[in-house]
Design an enzyme around this catalytic site. Structure first.
Site, PDB file in Angstrom:
ATOM      1  CG  ASP A  72      -0.482  -0.675   2.473  1.00  0.00           C
ATOM      2  OD1 ASP A  72       0.948  -0.823   2.701  1.00  0.00           O
ATOM      3  OD2 ASP A  72      -0.987  -0.640   3.266  1.00  0.00           O
ATOM      4  CG  ASP A 141      -8.957  -1.981  11.860  1.00  0.00           C
ATOM      5  OD1 ASP A 141      -7.618  -2.325  11.637  1.00  0.00           O
ATOM      6  OD2 ASP A 141      -9.359  -0.664  11.690  1.00  0.00           O
ATOM      7  CG  HIS A 143      -5.865  -2.513   9.040  1.00  0.00           C
ATOM      8  ND1 HIS A 143      -6.271  -0.698   9.336  1.00  0.00           N
ATOM      9  CD2 HIS A 143      -4.365  -2.343   8.871  1.00  0.00           C
ATOM     10  CE1 HIS A 143      -4.921  -0.041   9.371  1.00  0.00           C
ATOM     11  NE2 HIS A 143      -4.368  -1.004   9.062  1.00  0.00           N
ATOM     12  CD  GLU A 148      -8.671   1.402   7.540  1.00  0.00           C
ATOM     13  OE1 GLU A 148      -8.328   0.260   8.013  1.00  0.00           O
ATOM     14  OE2 GLU A 148      -8.067   2.682   7.596  1.00  0.00           O
TER      15      GLU A 148
HETATM   16  N1  LIG Z   1      -1.251   0.033   5.600  1.00  0.00           N
HETATM   17  C1  LIG Z   1      -0.140  -0.548   7.041  1.00  0.00           C
HETATM   18  C2  LIG Z   1      -0.428  -2.573   7.433  1.00  0.00           C
HETATM   19  O1  LIG Z   1      -0.313  -3.014   6.696  1.00  0.00           O
HETATM   20  C3  LIG Z   1       0.137  -2.429   9.157  1.00  0.00           C
HETATM   21  O2  LIG Z   1       0.089  -3.696   9.046  1.00  0.00           O
HETATM   22  C4  LIG Z   1      -0.562  -2.107   9.704  1.00  0.00           C
HETATM   23  C5  LIG Z   1       0.250  -2.607  11.352  1.00  0.00           C
HETATM   24  O3  LIG Z   1       0.938  -1.095  11.926  1.00  0.00           O
HETATM   25  P1  LIG Z   1       1.997  -1.451  12.232  1.00  0.00           P
HETATM   26  O4  LIG Z   1       2.776  -2.848  12.348  1.00  0.00           O
HETATM   27  O5  LIG Z   1       2.517  -0.398  12.845  1.00  0.00           O
HETATM   28  O6  LIG Z   1       1.696  -1.640  13.800  1.00  0.00           O
HETATM   29  O7  LIG Z   1      -0.077  -0.490   9.431  1.00  0.00           O
HETATM   30  C6  LIG Z   1      -0.774   0.195   8.148  1.00  0.00           C
HETATM   31  O8  LIG Z   1      -2.184   0.434   8.429  1.00  0.00           O
END
Ligand SMILES: N[C@@H]1[C@@H](O)[C@H](O)[C@@H](COP(=O)(O)O)O[C@@H]1O
Length: 261
Positions: A72, A141, A143, A148
């Protein structure tokens, strides 16, 4: 689904890096075509990237025959912004390994035609014969990528509006103000991830405990898009002890037991 419970973040990261290294090396023994690897951003994979960089410098793996697709990217954030996923990936991985530039794919959140950018991304993945291993993280959440809650399980690469929860969670990278987090992102879809031949999810920390519960024990439902992994024939989650806080004791023991066999 396999769940591997590691004592802490560092051991989770080493396990994930070794997993990727083994897959690349095994693939290269058997095939000429490149290994196609899906990659995440966020704080969860930073330790894995550190280990991969180390492995490349020690000659334990090479990315010369690896093609990457990132999950992403924010919409409208300049690529050179320190929190763009382009910057993140170069800072933590690509600047330190031998992956040819032309093999690296990251969605362009500043493209003139965002819909075309997404459609072309799907075509590019297809042109390499699909993704061999998609590595991902999970939002609090549940995702996956930026899919989302209530994203369709048949979704493909597209534009998503980020939820308030996600903008609050990611505001730690934007000076603490959720209003400074971009409102939209381009993201691969749930189906794009699930089409990969194998999916490896990293999940660490107590703030991911409810998401891990939803991923492993909850019903398959679009409210927690990571739950789609339950239907994947080769879905693996590697987590740390802190992330298991919401699992049933019997679930926890089961996965520990089969790991020890
Ligand atoms: N788009 C990314 C996700 O791909 C990732 O898995 C998530 C968790 O991030 P973190 O690893 O910093 O908790 O954050 C973002 O929203």
């Amino acid at each position: 689904m396999r769940l591997l419970i590691k004592p802490d973040y560092d051991r989770m990261s080493v396990y994930a890096a070794d997993y990727v290294i083994n897959r690349i090396n095994e693939h290269n023994k058997r095939y000429d075509r490149p290994f196609v690897l899906g990659l995440p951003t966020g704080s969860s994979p930073i330790g894995m990237y550190r280990e991969l960089v180390k492995a490349v410098s020690e000659g334990r793996v090479s990315f010369r025959n690896v093609v990457t697709f990132n999950m992403d990217e924010y919409v409208g954030l300049p690529e050179e912004h320190s929190e763009s996923y382009h910057s993140f990936m170069h800072r933590h991985l690509f600047d330190h390994i031998d992956c040819p530039k032309e093999n690296i794919h990251i969605l362009n959140g500043n493209a003139d035609d965002l819909m075309k950018e997404c459609a072309d991304y799907e075509k590019a993945i297809e042109s390499y014969g699909g993704i061999d291993l998609f590595v991902g993280g999970i939002g609090p959440d549940g995702h996956i990528a930026f899919n989302e809650p209530y994203s369709s399980f048949s979704s493909r690469t597209r534009i998503k509006t980020l939820t308030k929860d996600t903008r609050i969670a990611n505001s730690r990278f934007f000076g603490g103000n959720p209003d400074d987090v971009p409102q939209c992102a381009l993201t691969v879809g749930v189906a794009t991830v699930m089409d990969a031949r194998e999916v490896l999810i990293l999940c660490n920390g107590h703030n991911k405990a409810r998401a891990l519960y939803a991923a492993v024990e909850g019903p398959i439902c679009q409210a927690w898009t990571i739950s789609a992994l339950q239907n994947h024939p080769r879905g693996v989650i590697v987590c740390d002890e802190n992330a298991t806080d919401e699992l049933k004791v019997s679930t926890y023991r089961y996965f520990k037991d089969i790991e020890n066999l």
